[in-house]
Design a protein around this motif. Structure first.
Motif, short mmCIF file in Angstrom:
data_model
loop_
_atom_site.label_atom_id
_atom_site.label_comp_id
_atom_site.label_asym_id
_atom_site.label_seq_id
_atom_site.Cartn_x
_atom_site.Cartn_y
_atom_site.Cartn_z
N GLY A 1 -3.93 -16.55 -3.26
CA GLY A 1 -2.78 -16.81 -4.13
C GLY A 1 -2.77 -18.27 -4.55
N ASN A 2 -1.74 -18.66 -5.26
CA ASN A 2 -1.68 -20.02 -5.80
C ASN A 2 -1.13 -21.05 -4.81
OD1 ASN A 2 -2.68 -19.57 -8.44
ND2 ASN A 2 -0.77 -18.54 -8.97
N LEU A 3 -0.49 -20.58 -3.72
CA LEU A 3 0.33 -21.54 -2.97
C LEU A 3 -0.01 -21.74 -1.50
CD1 LEU A 3 3.81 -20.71 -4.55
CD2 LEU A 3 2.30 -22.60 -5.08
N ASN A 4 -0.40 -20.70 -0.79
CA ASN A 4 -0.37 -20.76 0.68
C ASN A 4 -1.70 -20.41 1.35
OD1 ASN A 4 2.62 -21.13 0.85
ND2 ASN A 4 2.54 -19.20 -0.27
N LEU A 5 -1.74 -20.69 2.66
CA LEU A 5 -2.86 -20.25 3.48
C LEU A 5 -2.51 -18.90 4.10
CD1 LEU A 5 -3.56 -23.60 5.44
CD2 LEU A 5 -4.86 -22.68 3.48
N VAL A 6 -3.50 -18.02 4.19
CA VAL A 6 -3.28 -16.71 4.82
C VAL A 6 -4.44 -16.45 5.78
CG1 VAL A 6 -3.03 -14.22 4.47
CG2 VAL A 6 -2.07 -15.81 2.78
N PHE A 7 -4.12 -16.37 7.09
CA PHE A 7 -5.15 -16.15 8.10
C PHE A 7 -5.10 -14.70 8.57
CE2 PHE A 7 -4.12 -20.63 8.18
CZ PHE A 7 -5.38 -21.22 8.19
N ILE B 1 9.83 -23.89 -10.41
CA ILE B 1 8.49 -23.48 -10.85
C ILE B 1 8.60 -22.40 -11.92
CG2 ILE B 1 6.38 -22.29 -10.13
CD1 ILE B 1 6.48 -23.77 -7.50
N THR B 2 9.46 -21.40 -11.64
CA THR B 2 9.63 -20.31 -12.61
C THR B 2 10.30 -20.81 -13.89
OG1 THR B 2 9.80 -18.80 -10.74
CG2 THR B 2 10.54 -17.96 -12.88
N GLU B 3 11.32 -21.66 -13.72
CA GLU B 3 12.01 -22.20 -14.91
C GLU B 3 11.00 -22.93 -15.82
OE1 GLU B 3 14.92 -24.51 -12.79
OE2 GLU B 3 15.72 -22.66 -11.91
N ASP B 4 10.08 -23.66 -15.20
CA ASP B 4 9.09 -24.40 -15.98
C ASP B 4 7.96 -23.50 -16.47
OD1 ASP B 4 10.51 -26.70 -15.55
OD2 ASP B 4 9.21 -27.46 -13.95
N LEU B 5 7.32 -22.81 -15.51
CA LEU B 5 6.06 -22.12 -15.85
C LEU B 5 6.26 -20.82 -16.59
CD1 LEU B 5 3.78 -22.69 -12.71
CD2 LEU B 5 4.04 -24.08 -14.75
N VAL B 6 7.42 -20.16 -16.38
CA VAL B 6 7.65 -18.87 -17.05
C VAL B 6 8.48 -19.06 -18.32
CG1 VAL B 6 8.64 -16.55 -16.81
CG2 VAL B 6 7.51 -17.63 -14.85
N HIS C 1 2.79 -28.34 -23.60
CA HIS C 1 2.95 -28.95 -22.28
C HIS C 1 1.61 -29.01 -21.55
CE1 HIS C 1 4.52 -29.81 -18.29
NE2 HIS C 1 5.63 -30.19 -18.90
N GLU C 2 1.45 -30.06 -20.74
CA GLU C 2 0.13 -30.27 -20.09
C GLU C 2 -0.23 -29.17 -19.09
OE1 GLU C 2 0.65 -34.07 -18.23
OE2 GLU C 2 2.01 -33.29 -16.69
N THR C 3 0.73 -28.40 -18.61
CA THR C 3 0.38 -27.34 -17.65
C THR C 3 -0.27 -26.15 -18.34
OG1 THR C 3 2.57 -26.35 -17.85
CG2 THR C 3 2.24 -27.88 -16.01
N ASN C 4 -0.13 -26.05 -19.67
CA ASN C 4 -0.69 -24.89 -20.37
C ASN C 4 -2.21 -24.88 -20.30
OD1 ASN C 4 1.79 -23.82 -21.09
ND2 ASN C 4 1.94 -25.14 -22.90
N ASN C 5 -2.75 -23.68 -20.40
CA ASN C 5 -4.19 -23.51 -20.24
C ASN C 5 -4.62 -22.29 -21.06
OD1 ASN C 5 -6.78 -23.16 -19.22
ND2 ASN C 5 -6.07 -22.21 -17.31
N PHE C 6 -5.36 -22.56 -22.14
CA PHE C 6 -5.81 -21.43 -22.97
C PHE C 6 -7.08 -21.81 -23.72
CE2 PHE C 6 -2.49 -23.85 -25.13
CZ PHE C 6 -3.12 -24.23 -26.32
N GLU C 7 -7.79 -20.81 -24.19
CA GLU C 7 -9.03 -21.03 -24.92
C GLU C 7 -8.72 -21.73 -26.26
OE1 GLU C 7 -8.15 -18.14 -23.49
OE2 GLU C 7 -9.89 -17.13 -22.61
N ILE D 1 -1.12 -17.90 -21.58
CA ILE D 1 -1.42 -19.29 -22.02
C ILE D 1 -0.86 -20.36 -21.08
CG2 ILE D 1 -1.58 -18.67 -24.46
CD1 ILE D 1 1.28 -19.78 -24.82
N GLY D 2 -0.16 -19.95 -20.02
CA GLY D 2 0.44 -20.92 -19.11
C GLY D 2 -0.52 -21.34 -18.01
N LEU D 3 0.05 -21.91 -16.95
CA LEU D 3 -0.77 -22.43 -15.85
C LEU D 3 -1.43 -21.32 -15.03
CD1 LEU D 3 -1.27 -25.14 -13.96
CD2 LEU D 3 0.35 -23.97 -12.50
N ALA D 4 -0.64 -20.28 -14.72
CA ALA D 4 -1.12 -19.24 -13.80
C ALA D 4 -1.45 -17.97 -14.57
CB ALA D 4 -0.06 -18.96 -12.73
N HIS D 5 -2.75 -17.72 -14.70
CA HIS D 5 -3.21 -16.55 -15.46
C HIS D 5 -3.33 -15.33 -14.56
CE1 HIS D 5 -5.19 -18.78 -19.08
NE2 HIS D 5 -4.03 -19.30 -18.75
#
Ligand SMILES: Nc1ncnc2c1ncn2[C@@H]1O[C@H](COP(=O)(O)OP(=O)(O)O)[C@@H](O)[C@H]1O
Ligand SMILES: CSC[C@H]1O[C@H](OP(=O)(O)O)[C@H](O)[C@@H]1O
Length: 396
Positions: free
Chosen positions: A41-47, A176-181, A189-195, A343-347
């Motif tokens: 995932g994007n955030l945590n460690l899972v053992f 995070i949701t308010e910003d990224l969603v 915005h600099e967090t965006n990511n697209f071809e 087009i956002g940070l998390a695809h």
């Protein structure tokens, strides 16, 4: 809620996770234990720790003091681990069949020790492989209906509800949701990511005043409407499934919000998978949207009629009004999620995994057209069949 505080925080390694499991008495004495960090995932460690002889396992999930996907430059509260374990326990009190058992949690270490669900598969992965999971929508419809009703002012003591809502105040994860969603994908915005090839389509969204106004209304709802306890990130990567079982994981974004939000996230991720498939293989995804909504409305309405604690619940027209607004909001929230996953940070792997570049770009352009119209035309929707109509209308 029983969350203990025993130790000073340090990020676990695989050997340290094994030592912790032994210290906590999670395995029989002398058990040969193997451990792997499997977090994708994007955030945590899972053992994942497994007794090599009995094959029995447990999961130790640990929050890092930053967002793993970005690194230490994005600090993030460890309190999300407490939110996650408390949300799992709260959901378990209503729908134990749909969440992993929590065995133990420790606030200082930011860990949740829970049931190993490795017998199941993450629904996003299975859907990408073409699996259909016949009971997925029935289970998610019931999960959302029961957790929403029983945590609302209609399903629980209204003073207790306020206290519960207080315990799920989750500002950093909501931000995070308010910003990224709801925000960044709709602006440059600099967090965006697209071809690069998508730039003209994306710039059209950034300059779309009507889209901005309707997205702003949805964001305002997310910011202000403390209606029910939400999972807060109910995408298909947060759901384990098989043909007969469904388990919802990862509720670290849980908070009190608008009832249509979880449904909208789930619908959107089904649509994102449909966008990655040839037309002849999309039907099961639309059927899942239909069934989720049907089960949700039927279970929620039944609880409302039989178990409501609010005098006005019996007022003719009120339930219908609640359901109508939940639906309209869910359609709009789905539009925001479809756009941000494109087009956002998390695809999502559903779209990014389309190997052939022209096909991938075509699917992403379709996603942007679909997401935009879901947001703008949400009030025109009369039922879930409109998802099929709009999907077809936005194909070219
Ligand atoms: N209870 C569990 N049983 C088995 N695997 C799990 C369990 N919880 C998480 N995982 C694995 O770890 C991955 C990341 O978990 P998740 O809770 O989504 O982390 P994040 O919060 O970082 O998104 C999942 O995709 C899954 O493969
Ligand atoms: C920087 S967090 C991005 C994104 O990641 C979360 O999902 P998950 O924890 O399942 O990986 C959430 O959707 C956030 O918006």
């Amino acid at each position: 809620m029983t969350t203990v505080q025993t130790s000073v925080y340090e990020p676990l390694t695989e050997p340290k996770a094994v030592s912790l499991a032994v210290r906590l008495g999670l395995f029989r004495d002398g058990a040969p234990l193997a451990c792997r960090e499997i977090g994708d995932g994007n955030l945590n460690l899972v053992f994942h720790i497994v007794d090599q002889e009995t094959k029995q396992g447990v999961i130790i999930k640990q929050a890092l003091p930053y967002a793993k996907v970005v690194g230490e430059s994005w600090p993030l509260t460890l309190k999300r681990a407490v939110i996650e374990s408390n949300a799992l326990r709260t959901f378990a009190s209503y729908v134990p069949q749909y969440v992993p058992k929590v065995y133990y949690s420790d606030e200082s270490l930011a860990i949740t020790v829970m049931e190993d669900l490795s017998r199941l598969q993450i629904a996003r992965k299975g859907l990408i492989e073409g699996k259909t999971y016949p009971l997925l929508s029935q289970h998610i419809g019931e999960f959302v209906a029961k957790t929403a009703f029983y945590t609302s002012d209609f399903g629980m003591n209204q003073q207790e509800k306020k206290k519960l809502a207080q315990s799920f105040v989750n500002p950093e994860l909501c931000k995070i949701t308010e910003d990224l969603v709801f925000t960044d994908p709709f602006f440059d915005h600099e967090t965006n990511n697209f071809e690069d090839e998508l730039r003209p389509d994306v710039e059209a969204l950034w300059g779309d005043d009507r889209l901005h106004l309707e997205t702003a209304k949805l964001k305002r709802k997310f910011l202000t409407e403390a209606d029910v306890l939400l999972h807060g990130d109910l995408h298909t990567g947060s759901i384990f499934a098989s043909d007969d079982e469904t388990k919802v994981i990862d509720p670290e974004f849980a908070f009190y919000g608008p009832i249509g939000f979880d449904l909208g996230q789930f619908f959107a991720n089904l649509l994102l998978n449909a966008l990655s498939r040839p037309e002849s293989e999309r039907q099961p995804l639309f059927d899942h949207i239909d069934r989720t909504w049907d089960v949700f409305t039927s279970v929620f309405s039944n609880l409302w009629r039989t178990e409501s604690v609010e005098t006005y619940a019996a007022t003719p027209g009120l339930l219908e009004d609640v359901l109508r607004h939940a639906f309209i909001d869910a359609v709009g929230f789905a539009g925001c999620e479809v756009i941000r996953r494109t087009i956002g940070l998390a695809h999502v792997a559903d779209l990014d995994g389309i190997e052939q570049k022209e096909a991938r770009l075509a699917a992403k352009r379709h996603a942007l057209r679909l997401g935009r119209r879901l947001i703008i035309e949400r009030r025109v929707f009369t039922g879930t069949e409109d998802f099929r109509r709009l999907f077809a209308e936005t194909e070219q």
